[in-house]
Design an enzyme around this catalytic site. Structure first.
Site, PDB file in Angstrom:
ATOM      1  N   TYR A   1     -11.514  -1.621  12.590  1.00 42.93           N
ATOM      2  CA  TYR A   1     -10.671  -1.257  12.322  1.00 42.93           C
ATOM      3  C   TYR A   1      -9.431  -1.590  13.885  1.00 42.93           C
ATOM      4  O   TYR A   1      -8.395  -1.833  13.745  1.00 42.93           O
ATOM      5  CB  TYR A   1     -10.464   0.009  12.105  1.00 42.93           C
ATOM      6  CG  TYR A   1      -9.333   0.751  12.138  1.00 42.93           C
ATOM      7  CD1 TYR A   1      -9.058   0.814  11.025  1.00 42.93           C
ATOM      8  CD2 TYR A   1      -8.830   2.024  12.935  1.00 42.93           C
ATOM      9  CE1 TYR A   1      -7.600   1.503  10.719  1.00 42.93           C
ATOM     10  CE2 TYR A   1      -7.333   2.863  12.296  1.00 42.93           C
ATOM     11  CZ  TYR A   1      -7.032   1.820  11.559  1.00 42.93           C
ATOM     12  OH  TYR A   1      -5.555   2.667  11.182  1.00 42.93           O
TER      13      TYR A   1
ATOM     14  N   LYS B   1      -6.029  -3.528  14.433  1.00 39.53           N
ATOM     15  CA  LYS B   1      -5.121  -2.660  14.649  1.00 39.53           C
ATOM     16  C   LYS B   1      -4.299  -3.437  15.997  1.00 39.53           C
ATOM     17  O   LYS B   1      -3.768  -3.768  15.849  1.00 39.53           O
ATOM     18  CB  LYS B   1      -5.116  -1.471  14.680  1.00 39.53           C
ATOM     19  CG  LYS B   1      -5.888  -1.049  13.349  1.00 39.53           C
ATOM     20  CD  LYS B   1      -4.445  -1.001  12.009  1.00 39.53           C
ATOM     21  CE  LYS B   1      -4.406  -0.505  10.731  1.00 39.53           C
ATOM     22  NZ  LYS B   1      -3.588  -1.119  10.093  1.00 39.53           N
TER      23      LYS B   1
ATOM     24  N   ALA C   1     -10.119  -4.030  15.979  1.00 41.03           N
ATOM     25  CA  ALA C   1      -9.622  -5.128  16.881  1.00 41.03           C
ATOM     26  C   ALA C   1      -8.537  -5.474  15.889  1.00 41.03           C
ATOM     27  O   ALA C   1      -7.706  -5.850  16.218  1.00 41.03           O
ATOM     28  CB  ALA C   1     -11.070  -5.858  16.754  1.00 41.03           C
TER      29      ALA C   1
ATOM     30  N   SER D   1      -3.479  -1.414  -4.808  1.00 45.61           N
ATOM     31  CA  SER D   1      -4.622  -2.030  -4.871  1.00 45.61           C
ATOM     32  C   SER D   1      -5.099  -1.421  -5.910  1.00 45.61           C
ATOM     33  O   SER D   1      -5.850  -2.454  -6.743  1.00 45.61           O
ATOM     34  CB  SER D   1      -5.483  -2.223  -3.422  1.00 45.61           C
ATOM     35  OG  SER D   1      -6.692  -1.253  -3.675  1.00 45.61           O
TER      36      SER D   1
ATOM     37  N   ILE E   1      -2.156  10.719  11.435  1.00 44.59           N
ATOM     38  CA  ILE E   1      -1.883  11.306  10.185  1.00 44.59           C
ATOM     39  C   ILE E   1      -2.247  11.875   9.401  1.00 44.59           C
ATOM     40  O   ILE E   1      -3.240  11.004   8.887  1.00 44.59           O
ATOM     41  CB  ILE E   1      -0.507  10.169   9.516  1.00 44.59           C
ATOM     42  CG1 ILE E   1      -0.208   9.040  11.208  1.00 44.59           C
ATOM     43  CG2 ILE E   1       0.249  10.360   9.070  1.00 44.59           C
ATOM     44  CD1 ILE E   1       0.507  10.358  12.081  1.00 44.59           C
TER      45      ILE E   1
ATOM     46  N   GLY F   1       0.285  -1.561  -0.078  1.00 45.30           N
ATOM     47  CA  GLY F   1       0.078  -0.031   0.202  1.00 45.30           C
ATOM     48  C   GLY F   1       0.654   1.318   0.391  1.00 45.30           C
ATOM     49  O   GLY F   1       0.571   2.178   0.683  1.00 45.30           O
ATOM     50  N   ALA F   2       1.455   1.630  -0.867  1.00 44.95           N
ATOM     51  CA  ALA F   2       2.393   3.034  -1.309  1.00 44.95           C
ATOM     52  C   ALA F   2       2.015   3.387  -1.860  1.00 44.95           C
ATOM     53  O   ALA F   2       3.071   4.097  -2.436  1.00 44.95           O
ATOM     54  CB  ALA F   2       4.034   2.220  -1.243  1.00 44.95           C
ATOM     55  N   SER F   3       1.297   3.176  -2.902  1.00 44.45           N
ATOM     56  CA  SER F   3       0.193   4.299  -4.027  1.00 44.45           C
ATOM     57  C   SER F   3       0.039   5.560  -3.549  1.00 44.45           C
ATOM     58  O   SER F   3       0.234   6.493  -3.950  1.00 44.45           O
ATOM     59  CB  SER F   3      -0.948   4.088  -4.418  1.00 44.45           C
ATOM     60  OG  SER F   3      -1.980   3.195  -3.397  1.00 44.45           O
TER      61      SER F   3
HETATM   62  P1  NAP Z   1      -4.292   5.890   2.369  1.00 41.11           P
HETATM   63  O1  NAP Z   1      -3.997   6.803   2.572  1.00 41.11           O
HETATM   64  O2  NAP Z   1      -5.405   5.393   2.338  1.00 41.11           O
HETATM   65  O3  NAP Z   1      -3.620   4.370   1.749  1.00 41.11           O
HETATM   66  C1  NAP Z   1      -3.819   3.159   1.968  1.00 41.11           C
HETATM   67  C2  NAP Z   1      -2.755   2.715   0.912  1.00 41.11           C
HETATM   68  O4  NAP Z   1      -2.891   0.818   1.158  1.00 41.11           O
HETATM   69  C3  NAP Z   1      -3.324   2.596  -0.815  1.00 41.11           C
HETATM   70  O5  NAP Z   1      -1.885   2.752  -1.256  1.00 41.11           O
HETATM   71  C4  NAP Z   1      -4.149   1.502  -0.804  1.00 41.11           C
HETATM   72  O6  NAP Z   1      -3.684   1.687  -2.666  1.00 41.11           O
HETATM   73  C5  NAP Z   1      -3.443   0.203  -0.408  1.00 41.11           C
HETATM   74  N1  NAP Z   1      -4.469  -0.414  -0.013  1.00 41.11           N
HETATM   75  C6  NAP Z   1      -5.551  -0.575   0.461  1.00 41.11           C
HETATM   76  N2  NAP Z   1      -6.644  -1.631   0.630  1.00 41.11           N
HETATM   77  C7  NAP Z   1      -4.936  -2.369  -0.212  1.00 41.11           C
HETATM   78  C8  NAP Z   1      -5.175  -3.214  -0.918  1.00 41.11           C
HETATM   79  N3  NAP Z   1      -6.281  -5.044  -0.375  1.00 41.11           N
HETATM   80  N4  NAP Z   1      -4.277  -4.533  -0.860  1.00 41.11           N
HETATM   81  C9  NAP Z   1      -3.078  -3.868  -1.358  1.00 41.11           C
HETATM   82  N5  NAP Z   1      -2.760  -2.147  -1.228  1.00 41.11           N
HETATM   83  C10 NAP Z   1      -3.987  -1.443  -0.466  1.00 41.11           C
HETATM   84  O7  NAP Z   1      -4.115   5.241   3.960  1.00 41.11           O
HETATM   85  P2  NAP Z   1      -2.958   6.220   5.229  1.00 41.11           P
HETATM   86  O8  NAP Z   1      -3.665   6.756   5.883  1.00 41.11           O
HETATM   87  O9  NAP Z   1      -1.331   6.009   3.895  1.00 41.11           O
HETATM   88  O10 NAP Z   1      -2.737   4.581   6.522  1.00 41.11           O
HETATM   89  C11 NAP Z   1      -1.627   3.447   5.722  1.00 41.11           C
HETATM   90  C12 NAP Z   1      -1.309   2.337   6.938  1.00 41.11           C
HETATM   91  O11 NAP Z   1      -1.127   3.377   7.967  1.00 41.11           O
HETATM   92  C13 NAP Z   1      -2.730   1.721   6.971  1.00 41.11           C
HETATM   93  O12 NAP Z   1      -2.672   0.295   7.625  1.00 41.11           O
HETATM   94  C14 NAP Z   1      -3.970   2.815   8.024  1.00 41.11           C
HETATM   95  O13 NAP Z   1      -4.037   2.012   9.197  1.00 41.11           O
HETATM   96  C15 NAP Z   1      -2.334   3.119   8.994  1.00 41.11           C
HETATM   97  N6  NAP Z   1      -2.562   4.126   9.434  1.00 41.11           N
HETATM   98  C16 NAP Z   1      -2.951   5.810   9.369  1.00 41.11           C
HETATM   99  C17 NAP Z   1      -2.833   6.168  10.117  1.00 41.11           C
HETATM  100  C18 NAP Z   1      -3.767   7.954   9.900  1.00 41.11           C
HETATM  101  O14 NAP Z   1      -4.131   9.176  10.687  1.00 41.11           O
HETATM  102  N7  NAP Z   1      -3.630   7.636   8.370  1.00 41.11           N
HETATM  103  C19 NAP Z   1      -3.600   6.776  12.201  1.00 41.11           C
HETATM  104  C20 NAP Z   1      -2.661   5.550  12.609  1.00 41.11           C
HETATM  105  C21 NAP Z   1      -2.514   4.432  11.097  1.00 41.11           C
HETATM  106  P3  NAP Z   1      -5.010   1.880  -4.181  1.00 41.11           P
HETATM  107  O15 NAP Z   1      -4.937   3.664  -4.013  1.00 41.11           O
HETATM  108  O16 NAP Z   1      -4.715   1.821  -4.514  1.00 41.11           O
HETATM  109  O17 NAP Z   1      -6.470   2.208  -2.863  1.00 41.11           O
END
Ligand code: NAP
Length: 248
Positions: free
Chosen positions: A156, A160, A158, A38, A189, A13-15
């Protein structure tokens, strides 16, 4: 000093968001980066180019982290292309928020499959190669919500919290082979995931944080760099909060 010179890493998930931030910081530190998405193909291919411009090898793979068979095939493809995998970052994740009263079964199952089962899929797929090389670092992107819970996010939270138990168990199982496994618990974030929230909620989060701001993907990426690199050679089974003091 480049902390990951010549290392091969895979990030799920690095897009966009935090995963993209990690890919860029790792690229700047000399790592070759395989990463997944994805559905966001165009931004993924753009990131691939950005990383290559840094002089490292990079490749984007479309792969559903929730699928066991796709994860196995992905690791086989990455090994063929990159030769080895030194670091795995389990970052892919989603939210499907609702109060328990209104949460449907599929919203629970999907979040558990994408956020938690994915970590099993990817770690299991990568462990053989790390066992053979007797070295590896795995970092799982949990959340403060997995530590303290959050109303409206039972699914979510559960997923995490499950990642933390998984992390500690892998650290115990694989420590004797010099494979480390740690988790990061980011707080608030500011990414597309949080863009879904209304401005009043966002301001409420910011006000409640001791450092008085939301975090950036780079804030999380720098912590991830520490855990991925030999700078943390004697650290395993830990949860590093990157939350501006939120849980203090
Ligand atoms: P985001 O901007 O929504 O990005 C999510 C990434 O995951 C995207 O690259 C997406 O790809 C990919 N993805 C989603 N479903 C997938 C699947 N089934 N298989 C492979 N890739 C998939 O989220 P983020 O805020 O950067 O969060 C990244 C991680 O940090 C997550 O695990 C999130 O729970 C955790 N986190 C975030 C926060 C926050 O405040 N943002 C806080 C705590 C933890 P597509 O672009 O192709 O959909």
């Amino acid at each position: 000093m480049k902390l990951l010179e010549g290392k091969n890493v895979i990030i799920t998930g690095a897009s966009r968001g935090i995963g993209k931030g990690i890919a860029k910081v790792f690229g700047e530190h000399g790592a070759n980066v395989a990463f997944t998405y994805s559905s966001s193909e165009a931004p993924a291919l753009e990131l691939e180019k950005e990383l290559e411009a840094m002089g490292v090898k990079a490749k984007a793979y479309k792969s559903n982290a929730a699928s066991f068979s796709e994860s196995e095939a992905l690791i086989a493809n990455v090994l063929e292309e990159f030769g080895s995998i030194d670091v795995l970052i389990n970052n892919a994740g989603i939210t499907k928020d609702n109060l328990l009263m209104r949460m449907g079964e599929s919203d629970f199952d999907t979040v558990i499959e994408i956020n938690l089962k994915s970590v099993f899929n990817m770690t299991k797929a990568v462990q053989r190669t790390m066992l053979k090389q007797r070295k590896g670092s795995i970092v799982n992107m949990s959340s403060v919500v997995g530590v303290k819970g959050n109303a409206g996010q039972t699914n979510y939270a559960a997923s995490k919290a499950g990642m933390i138990g998984f992390t500690k168990s892998v650290a115990l199982e694989l420590g004797s082979r010099n494979i480390r496994c740690n988790a990061i618990a980011p707080g608030f974030i500011e990414t597309e995931m949080t863009d879904k929230l209304d401005e009043k909620t966002v301001q409420g989060w910011r006000d409640a944080i001791p450092l008085k701001r939301g975090g950036s993907p780079e804030d999380v990426a720098n912590a991830c760099l520490f855990l991925a690199s030999d700078m943390s050679a004697y650290v395993t089974g830990q949860v590093l909060n990157v939350d501006g003091g939120m849980l203090t």
